[in-house]
Design an enzyme around this catalytic site. Structure first.
Site, PDB file in Angstrom:
ATOM      1  N   LYS A 104       0.856  -1.193   0.000  1.00 20.14           N
ATOM      2  CA  LYS A 104       0.000   0.000   0.000  1.00 20.14           C
ATOM      3  C   LYS A 104       0.887   1.236   0.000  1.00 20.14           C
ATOM      4  CE  LYS A 104      -2.427   2.196   3.566  1.00 20.14           C
ATOM      5  NZ  LYS A 104      -3.401   2.158   4.646  1.00 20.14           N
TER       6      LYS A 104
HETATM    7  C1  R5P Z   1      -2.596   4.584   8.440  1.00 20.00           C
HETATM    8  O1  R5P Z   1      -1.532   4.341   8.887  1.00 20.00           O
HETATM    9  C2  R5P Z   1      -3.616   3.593   8.371  1.00 20.00           C
HETATM   10  O2  R5P Z   1      -3.019   2.366   8.167  1.00 20.00           O
HETATM   11  C3  R5P Z   1      -4.728   3.793   7.365  1.00 20.00           C
HETATM   12  O3  R5P Z   1      -5.340   2.564   7.199  1.00 20.00           O
HETATM   13  C4  R5P Z   1      -4.315   4.264   6.008  1.00 20.00           C
HETATM   14  O4  R5P Z   1      -3.572   5.441   6.096  1.00 20.00           O
HETATM   15  C5  R5P Z   1      -5.491   4.438   5.046  1.00 20.00           C
HETATM   16  O5  R5P Z   1      -6.362   5.360   5.512  1.00 20.00           O
HETATM   17  P1  R5P Z   1      -6.543   6.793   4.854  1.00 20.00           P
HETATM   18  O6  R5P Z   1      -7.249   6.564   3.567  1.00 20.00           O
HETATM   19  O7  R5P Z   1      -7.384   7.542   5.837  1.00 20.00           O
HETATM   20  O8  R5P Z   1      -5.195   7.398   4.649  1.00 20.00           O
END
Ligand code: R5P
Length: 290
Positions: free
Chosen positions: A203
């Site tokens: 990711k």
């Molecule tokens: C952040 O460290 C978390 O793992 C979140 O799951 C990730 O950042 C995704 O969330 P967002 O779309 O709010 O950035």
């Protein structure tokens, strides 16, 4: 008579017809064993080859984030629109109905809160616990260029070893420290390192030049949503990412902080799974809100 039976038998066995074996749909995952592929097929939709992961693990370092104050009331109703949920084991056990039957991506590292140096994380779950909770994947934060870079890489490789032993995927999450420049060069470096060291998928953040990031990474990439943006901007980012090779989104705040989260996640699905343009998805969003 005996001859006629032989002919029927031969027909049933399809002697001479090569055994059919469907190629696996995810990049770089063909070599994996059946169990891990089955779990991945519960994270990614085999028809589109993509995923809309609903991320709401933010509480593991920042407590009751805006939009996540009541997961039972505000997030559980969205689960039906997600291909998978990304969350902590505490929230899974306390708030998610066990009848949820898509993949679970468990937050597997943690330690420091927002009050401390965030990159100093440890592995925060045992493989037995991940199996007990029927996890499809474990998510580990990786801080390339950060103060605790090597430690976070060790967290990744330990989880990859444990996950591979039992057929559970490992999602490497590239966390970009404030001191890093969030550009294609940095994201290529971070994602490629994660893939080289065994992550099942990665990711990361969408950046201009993203097609070079997906081209250089031999495993699937999903993009994080990041800070809340206007809805059309978030849909445009998701569109650009999938059109440039991302295998979906892992989106949190742009969904659960939207004024109508159920409509927003459906609009995101349109972009990710149906290749809808941002404007088409935005029109759907307005229609659903109406
Ligand atoms: C952040 O460290 C978390 O793992 C979140 O799951 C990730 O950042 C995704 O969330 P967002 O779309 O709010 O950035």
């Amino acid at each position: 008579m005996a001859d006629a039976e032989d002919i029927q038998d031969a027909a049933r066995f399809h002697v001479g017809v090569a055994h059919r074996s469907e190629p696996f749909f995810l990049k770089g995952c063909e070599h994996l064993d059946w169990g891990i592929k089955n779990r991945l097929a519960n994270i990614f939709d085999p028809t589109s080859g993509r995923t809309v992961m609903l991320a709401f693990d933010h509480g593991y370092f920042q407590g009751p984030t805006s939009g996540l104050e009541r997961i039972d009331l505000d997030i559980v109703p969205l689960a039906r629109y997600a291909d998978t949920l990304m969350l902590t084991r505490g929230i899974l056990r306390t708030s998610i109905p066990p009848s949820y039957n898509r993949g679970i991506v468990l937050r597997a590292t943690g330690g420091p809160s927002i009050l401390k140096e965030l990159s100093n994380e440890e592995i925060a779950i045992s493989i037995e616990e991940a199996i007990r909770l029927n996890a499809a994947a474990m998510a580990v934060q990786v801080y390339i260029g950060g103060e605790y870079e090597t430690k976070s890489i060790h967290n990744l490789t330990r989880l990859v070893d444990a996950g591979n032993r039992y057929g559970i995927a490992t999602l490497a999450v590239t966390a970009v420290g404030r001191e890093m420049t969030r550009d294609a060069r940095y994201i290529r470096l971070a994602t490629r390192i994660c893939a080289e060291l065994g992550a099942t998928y990665v990711k990361t953040y969408y950046v201009p030049g993203f097609e070079t990031v997906t081209a250089a990474c031999p495993v699937p990439i999903v993009i994080a949503g990041g800070k809340k943006q206007p809805e059309l901007d978030a849909l445009t980012m998701a569109y650009n990412a999938v059109q440039q090779g991302a295998s979906g989104v892992d989106m949190g705040r742009n969904i659960f902080q939207a004024d109508n989260p159920a409509a927003m996640i459906q609009a995101v699905r349109k972009v990710v799974h149906d290749n809808a343009t941002p404007q088409e998805a935005f029109d759907l969003l307005q229609q659903l809100k109406g």
